[in-house]
Scaffold this motif. Structure first.
Motif, PDB file in Angstrom:
ATOM      1  N   HIS A 183      43.810 -10.190  30.004  1.00 50.38           N
ATOM      2  CA  HIS A 183      43.468  -9.067  30.873  1.00 50.38           C
ATOM      3  C   HIS A 183      43.283  -7.858  29.971  1.00 50.38           C
ATOM      4  O   HIS A 183      44.004  -7.715  28.980  1.00 50.38           O
ATOM      5  CB  HIS A 183      44.593  -8.807  31.870  1.00 50.38           C
TER       6      HIS A 183
ATOM      7  N   TYR B 183      50.244 -12.142  31.244  1.00 47.72           N
ATOM      8  CA  TYR B 183      49.552 -11.248  32.181  1.00 47.72           C
ATOM      9  C   TYR B 183      49.663  -9.788  31.805  1.00 47.72           C
ATOM     10  O   TYR B 183      48.710  -9.047  31.878  1.00 47.72           O
ATOM     11  CB  TYR B 183      50.118 -11.415  33.604  1.00 47.72           C
TER      12      TYR B 183
ATOM     13  N   GLU C 242      42.157 -21.163  39.931  1.00 48.95           N
ATOM     14  CA  GLU C 242      43.399 -20.386  39.825  1.00 48.95           C
ATOM     15  C   GLU C 242      43.904 -20.050  41.222  1.00 48.95           C
ATOM     16  O   GLU C 242      44.556 -19.035  41.449  1.00 48.95           O
ATOM     17  CB  GLU C 242      43.219 -19.153  38.945  1.00 48.95           C
TER      18      GLU C 242
ATOM     19  N   GLU D 128      38.970 -10.983  31.023  1.00 47.82           N
ATOM     20  CA  GLU D 128      38.791 -11.339  32.421  1.00 47.82           C
ATOM     21  C   GLU D 128      38.478 -10.136  33.314  1.00 47.82           C
ATOM     22  O   GLU D 128      39.055  -9.070  33.137  1.00 47.82           O
ATOM     23  CB  GLU D 128      40.096 -12.011  32.892  1.00 47.82           C
TER      24      GLU D 128
ATOM     25  N   HIS E 260      45.451 -18.936  28.515  1.00 51.56           N
ATOM     26  CA  HIS E 260      45.600 -17.612  29.126  1.00 51.56           C
ATOM     27  C   HIS E 260      46.795 -16.914  28.498  1.00 51.56           C
ATOM     28  O   HIS E 260      47.914 -17.417  28.537  1.00 51.56           O
ATOM     29  CB  HIS E 260      45.786 -17.745  30.638  1.00 51.56           C
TER      30      HIS E 260
HETATM   31 ZN   LIG Z   1      44.053 -13.799  34.513  1.00 51.19          ZN
END
Ligand SMILES: [Zn+2]
Length: 290
Positions: free
Chosen positions: A106, A70, A253, A145, A67
């Motif tokens: 994202h 963010y 998550e 996502e 990932h």
């Molecule tokens: Zn995420």
């Protein structure tokens, strides 16, 4: 095939490196997936650790995903956009080194722009990133996502449109986020069927699913909460997956991370036992129910 893991280093793992987390995922949790979180700013991983991650995950059949940080805005411009692209690229390079399957990011924000214009910008920037992937021979899939807040770009429909337009981009199906954004839309079997129906045209061979409970209001997510505290049931989802033999990876998550990953596992095994009539099941073995 079903894979299950958690987003990041398990909470109950004493060692706090990704290496520790990976070994723990195998040896203690007996799970077969992990999503490495590069979420606190720009993450640096030493070559030695990345090589360990690659070798260990391969030897022990653990699927890795990564990932990216963010705060990424591929709908932005100027310095903000350059930084966002750089964050995705550096996460992708590390993902490639680790032998990860997907780098998750994202998409971004609408800002002042209309939804249409944001869509165009994001598609353009993702194409740029994909070109760079090609140049650097990065084989990792770029996963975008779905997002849990209406004011943020990232409904399932938007993510599908992006995936249709940029080769190498796939949707990351954040079920908790979709549930929040549709104000509790994922409750029954047919709701989950619709999710898979919507992505069908992309002809994915594998689905990366993020699962968590969510607290939401008016189509906006507030918090991730434990799966059992939320109102999105797992069983209808698991039934749809087993009935269609979908190849999926569940990444928990939830704030309980691995505890909820193990909860997902127990639910999957319960569903298998219901089908076989036996008192034992292993989520990795679906041979008796196909
Ligand atoms: Zn995420």
């Amino acid at each position: 095939m079903i894979r299950i893991g958690q987003a990041g280093i398990p909470l109950s793992c004493k060692g706090r490196t990704n290496k520790d987390g990976l070994v723990y995922t195998k040896q203690i949790l007996d799970l077969n997936a992990m999503e490495v979180q590069f979420v606190r700013g720009l993450y640096i991983m030493e070559d030695e650790e990345a090589e360990f991650m690659a070798e260990y995950s391969k030897e022990n059949d653990i699927e890795l995903h990564v990932h990216a940080p963010y705060y990424i805005n591929l709908g932005g411009s100027g310095e903000e956009l350059n930084l966002s692209i750089e964050k995705v690229l550096s996460s992708a390079r590390l993902a490639q080194k680790m032998g990860a399957k997907t780098v998750v990011t994202h998409p971004g924000y609408y800002g002042e722009d209309s939804e249409k214009k944001t869509m165009k910008k994001i598609i353009k920037n993702l194409k740029k990133i994909q070109n760079q992937f090609k140049k650097e021979k990065i084989k990792v899939k770029l996963g975008i996502e779905t997002m849990g807040k209406k004011k943020v770009f990232g409904s399932l429909e938007e993510i599908i449109e992006i995936s249709n337009n940029v080769k190498g981009v796939i949707p990351v199906i954040g079920l908790g986020h979709i549930h929040a954004r549709t104000n509790g839309g994922l409750k029954k079997r047919e709701n989950f069927e619709e999710v898979f129906q919507l992505v069908k045209n992309l002809r994915l061979k594998h689905y990366l699913l993020h699962v968590t409970g969510v607290l939401y209001e008016d189509g906006n997510e507030y918090y991730h909460i434990p799966i059992k505290k939320g109102d999105m049931p797992l069983m209808p989802l698991i039934d749809v997956i087993l009935d269609n033999n979908y190849d999926v990876t569940f990444i928990s998550e939830s704030p309980l991370l691995e505890h909820d990953a193990v909860y997902i596992r127990l639910q999957v095994e319960k569903a298998i036992m219901k089908r076989t009539g036996k008192e034992e099941a292993d989520y990795r073995d679906l041979s008796e129910i196909l």
